[in-house]
Design an enzyme around this catalytic site. Structure first.
Site, PDB file in Angstrom:
ATOM      1  N   PRO A   1      -2.179   0.216   1.187  1.00 25.64           N
ATOM      2  CA  PRO A   1      -3.122   0.727   0.179  1.00 25.64           C
ATOM      3  C   PRO A   1      -3.295  -0.125  -1.083  1.00 25.64           C
ATOM      4  O   PRO A   1      -2.902   0.269  -2.175  1.00 25.64           O
ATOM      5  CB  PRO A   1      -2.532   2.100  -0.152  1.00 25.64           C
ATOM      6  CG  PRO A   1      -1.062   1.916   0.037  1.00 25.64           C
ATOM      7  CD  PRO A   1      -0.933   0.971   1.205  1.00 25.64           C
ATOM      8  N   CYS A   2      -3.942  -1.256  -0.944  1.00 26.78           N
ATOM      9  CA  CYS A   2      -4.192  -2.126  -2.097  1.00 26.78           C
ATOM     10  C   CYS A   2      -5.166  -1.475  -3.080  1.00 26.78           C
ATOM     11  O   CYS A   2      -5.188  -1.844  -4.257  1.00 26.78           O
ATOM     12  CB  CYS A   2      -4.686  -3.497  -1.649  1.00 26.78           C
ATOM     13  SG  CYS A   2      -6.000  -3.476  -0.440  1.00 26.78           S
TER      14      CYS A   2
END
Length: 178
Positions: A134-135
């Site tokens: 989850p950047c």
């Protein structure tokens, strides 16, 4: 090792998923900045059990829920990138951290006085498995929504989907993200 691909239709447009025999190797939005950079020239469009599991994860995620499991992942990056991506995987659903917080974690782990938040940003930006790693949950220290290879509108959508969008978040006047 042979890579296999599958298209996935998300609420934000088409995604390309890629996997080899050991895990998911890529997940890209159509037209994003580093689209399919790690995809082998020789690959085959074929649904595999790993791709099916990743699609199931995405189905649950896009329904607005934490999937509660992780499909097998096969990342390939520098030792530093892998360290950053491992930290990204630890960011809870619906929460955010700053580039500076990640830099501090790495500096502490390595026994260093400090680590560059810009270096962290470079590693975050080259994450090949967006959404699942989850950047989009990484924001600027001041609340700025900087850098997302798929574009800031998609980053905002994902944060809102997770109820992780805070009132203090804002779009910077100058951004590297589309």
């Amino acid at each position: 090792m042979m890579q296999y691909t599958m298209d996935y239709q998300s609420p934000l447009g088409k995604l390309l998923l890629a996997a080899d025999g050991s895990g998911l190797t890529g997940l890209w939005f159509d037209g994003e900045k580093y689209y399919a950079d790690s995809l082998d020239k020789e690959h085959e469009a074929k649904e595999t059990s790993i791709l099916t599991e990743a699609a199931r994860w995405l189905d649950i995620y896009f329904s607005g829920r934490d999937p509660g499991f992780m499909p097998p992942l096969h990342t390939e990056g520098s030792a530093f990138q892998e360290e950053v991506w491992e930290i990204l995987l630890g960011i809870p659903y619906g929460q955010t951290v700053t580039y500076g917080e990640i830099a501090s974690q790495i500096a502490e782990k390595r026994g260093m006085a400090r680590m560059s938040a810009q270096a962290v940003g470079g590693a975050v930006g080259h994450n090949e498995i967006s959404i699942i790693i989850p950047c989009h949950r990484v924001v600027g220290t001041d609340g700025s929504l900087t850098g997302y290879a798929a574009g800031l509108k998609k980053k905002i959508f994902l944060l809102k989907l997770e109820n992780g969008f805070a009132d203090e978040f804002f779009l910077p006047k100058h951004s590297t993200a589309p």
